[in-house]
Structure formats: C-alpha cells, structure tokens
Design an enzyme around this catalytic site. Structure first.
Site, PDB file in Angstrom:
ATOM      1  N   LYS A 143       0.845  -1.215   0.000  1.00  0.00           N
ATOM      2  CA  LYS A 143       0.000   0.000   0.000  1.00  0.00           C
ATOM      3  C   LYS A 143       0.866   1.244   0.000  1.00  0.00           C
ATOM      4  O   LYS A 143       2.049   1.212   0.395  1.00  0.00           O
ATOM      5  CB  LYS A 143      -0.942   0.021   1.200  1.00  0.00           C
ATOM      6  CG  LYS A 143      -0.287   0.015   2.592  1.00  0.00           C
ATOM      7  CD  LYS A 143       0.168   1.369   3.087  1.00  0.00           C
ATOM      8  CE  LYS A 143       0.873   1.335   4.424  1.00  0.00           C
ATOM      9  NZ  LYS A 143       1.706   2.489   4.710  1.00  0.00           N
ATOM     10  N   GLY A 196       3.520  -1.792   4.180  1.00  0.00           N
ATOM     11  CA  GLY A 196       2.544  -2.704   4.803  1.00  0.00           C
ATOM     12  C   GLY A 196       2.699  -4.160   4.408  1.00  0.00           C
ATOM     13  O   GLY A 196       1.750  -4.935   4.540  1.00  0.00           O
ATOM     14  N   GLY A 197       3.885  -4.556   3.940  1.00  0.00           N
ATOM     15  CA  GLY A 197       4.075  -5.911   3.405  1.00  0.00           C
ATOM     16  C   GLY A 197       3.669  -7.021   4.366  1.00  0.00           C
ATOM     17  O   GLY A 197       2.880  -7.899   4.022  1.00  0.00           O
ATOM     18  N   SER A 220      -0.028  -7.065   5.056  1.00  0.00           N
ATOM     19  CA  SER A 220      -0.775  -7.546   3.897  1.00  0.00           C
ATOM     20  C   SER A 220      -0.695  -9.070   3.792  1.00  0.00           C
ATOM     21  O   SER A 220      -1.680  -9.740   3.479  1.00  0.00           O
ATOM     22  CB  SER A 220      -0.230  -6.890   2.623  1.00  0.00           C
ATOM     23  OG  SER A 220      -1.025  -7.205   1.526  1.00  0.00           O
ATOM     24  N   ASP A 241      -2.336  -2.050  11.064  1.00  0.00           N
ATOM     25  CA  ASP A 241      -2.373  -1.932   9.595  1.00  0.00           C
ATOM     26  C   ASP A 241      -3.080  -3.106   8.922  1.00  0.00           C
ATOM     27  O   ASP A 241      -3.394  -3.033   7.737  1.00  0.00           O
ATOM     28  CB  ASP A 241      -0.937  -1.937   9.041  1.00  0.00           C
ATOM     29  CG  ASP A 241      -0.364  -0.543   8.973  1.00  0.00           C
ATOM     30  OD1 ASP A 241      -1.086   0.399   9.314  1.00  0.00           O
ATOM     31  OD2 ASP A 241       0.805  -0.421   8.568  1.00  0.00           O
TER      32      ASP A 241
END
Ligand code: C5P
Length: 298
Positions: free
Chosen positions: A13, A100-101, A104, A136
């Site tokens: 993101k 945000g890896g 996610s 997140d």
C-alpha cells in the site's frame, strides 16, 4: 483432506495522505490517512495439509526475522476456524519499508483461510481478527482505497479510483523502531486537523482526478532524521517526477505520474542512478483481494 489450496496476492500500500492530529491519552497518536493498494505484491499460497507449516521465499539479503514470529504465521493462529495449512509465502515487498508488506501477508492468510473454512467469518469479522494482529492489518482485508482514522484501525472503504501510475522508490535503509521514532520526532506544529484528508475525500467524491497538490504525509518533515541517507533518494525522485512523498512511516517514497509510459521511463532513469525504483499502478479492492482456489486432481 481433499487437497484444496488457495493462492492470493498480498498487495503493498501507499498513503495518499497521512496526517497526525495529536497525542491520545493511550500514548498513541490520532491519525487520518487515505490508503491505497498497489500492484507490488507478495504471493500467499495455502494448501490443506495434515501438519501446518510455513515456507518463505525472498530475495537474497531480505531480513525476515524468526519464522515463528512472522505475522502470516500468527494469522493462522488468529483465525478462529482455520483448517491446517501448509503456507508458502513469496516475498517481493521489502519488509519494514512503509508499504505494509507483513500486514498484507497476514490479511491474505486470513482471507485464504476463510475461503477454505466451512464457516467463513466474512470481511467484517475478519477485520476484527486482523486488528488483533496489528493496526495496519484490517485495511488489507478489503484493500482498494480506504480512509483510516483513530490509531489507523477505524476504516471506511471508499469507491475505487480511476487507475493511477506511480514511481515507487524503496531505499535500502533500516531504522530500528522507526514508527515509534517518527511519531516521537513530531512536534506540536506538525499536528494538523485532518483538513488535507477531508479535502482529498471531497475531491474524490466529486470524481475529480488526483493531483500532487492533494497529497501529504506529516512524517515527510522528520523522516530524514530517522533515515540517514534518505535525502539522496528523495531528491532523485523529486528531480525525475517533480515531487516525492513518503509511504507510511517510510523509508519508501512514491511519486504520482500521468501514465504508465511516464512512470516506466522515470523508474528506468532512476535505476541508472542506482536508485531502486519501479513503476506500479493502483489496484481496486476487487483486484487486490481476488482468491484463486485450486483442487488437487481437478
Ligand atoms: O502500530 P505499531 O505497533 O507499529 O506502532 C508502533 C509504535 O508507534 C507504537 O507503540 C506507538 O508508540 C507509535 N504509534 C503512535 N500512534 C499510532 C500508531 C503508532 O503513536 N497511531
């Protein structure tokens, strides 16, 4: 076990806006941010198995930390009706980059498990489970374009935007405890009232295109202090594209481009200067969260 498996994207993101309004009594900060999923993605595959497992494939040199602490692994334990799965995670999104890896990946695992479950929770309850993993994570349950308030966990999905192209720069810079550090570097004059985010929302709701003057990230002023060396990447991107904004708490940076060709040309130019850059596009909620189901032998 009938050997079913699911394959999902876990998209990164960016933040179109990120405003910090002030400190809260619980020690956190009140924020307003408009988040957007983009085409840089990890891939998560979850296959029904007798023994749960996690394997991770990542570019050489990626520091993933201990596997048992991986958020994707913790997501399996967090889902209340998970079948045992062998998880395979292919990393492309750099960790701790403001993209945000890890969050996610965790949300993708939750969505995948829900698809395999006989009693799926559905997005609203998945978001509640996701919030137990990190502020997140809930955003990535639905992806697309969303407004986040509170600590970042209060979400309002927004209509999909027209596709936009960006140049994304991912500086190889690490700052221990960077989110806490960046919040700590903010002074009272950095706090805003959320007006920039409200302006962007008005603009989007009337179908006006995104322009660079609508974009803001409060951390831009203090990020150079947390990430020595960031200034070189910021000025290279600003020179190539006219502006550069931090993604979340950084150190990744992005610039909005007028189209695919401009974004690809700028990214290629930056790479010749040894700036890690790529052209990416925005993804809608539907595209970000599509699940591919495979049945062994089918
Ligand atoms: O959400 P996360 O655990 O990554 O946050 C790390 C730290 O950043 C928190 O412990 C807090 O000090 C700070 N933070 C904050 N306000 C937020 C989010 C994080 O002050 N909205």
């Amino acid at each position: 076990m009938n050997g079913r498996s699911v394959v999902l994207r876990a998209c990164a993101k960016i933040n179109w806006t990120l405003e910090v309004l002030g400190r809260r009594p619980d020690g956190y900060h009140e924020i307003r941010t408009v988040l957007q999923t983009i085409s840089l993605c990890d891939t998560v595959a979850a296959c029904e198995a007798r023994t749960p497992s996690l394997t991770v494939a990542a570019p050489a040199g990626t520091d993933l930390g201990p596997l048992e602490e991986n958020l994707a692994w913790r997501a399996v334990a967090a889902h209340t009706d998970a079948v045992p799965v062998a998880l395979r995670l292919r990393k492309r999104v750099p960790p701790a980059a403001g993209l945000g890896g890890g969050s996610s990946d965790a949300a993708a695992v939750l969505r995948g498990l829900d698809r395999l479950s006989a009693r799926p929770l559905g997005p609203a309850r998945l978001e509640v489970v996701a919030a137990t993993l990190g502020s997140d994570v809930p955003f990535f349950v639905r992806g697309g374009t969303q407004l986040a308030a509170g600590r970042g966990e209060l979400l309002q999905p927004l209509p999909d935007l027209a596709p936009a192209w960006l140049v994304l720069v991912t500086p190889p810079l690490v700052a221990e405890g960077k989110t806490r550090r960046l919040f700590g570097l903010l002074g009272a004059t950095d706090f805003s009232d959320g007006a920039a985010t409200a302006r962007l929302l008005r603009r989007l709701s009337t179908g006006q295109p995104l322009t660079t003057d609508a974009l803001v990230n409060t951390f831009d002023r203090v990020a150079d202090a947390a990430f020595p060396g960031l200034a070189r990447y910021r000025s290279a991107l600003a020179l190539a594209c006219g502006h550069a904004l931090l993604c979340g708490a950084g150190p990744s940076l992005f610039a909005l481009c007028s189209g695919a060709r401009e974004a690809r040309a700028a990214a290629a130019r930056l790479r010749t200067l040894r700036v890690p850059a790529r052209a990416v596009r925005t993804l809608t909620a539907g595209t970000s969260t599509r699940v591919r189901v495979c049945v062994a032998g089918a």
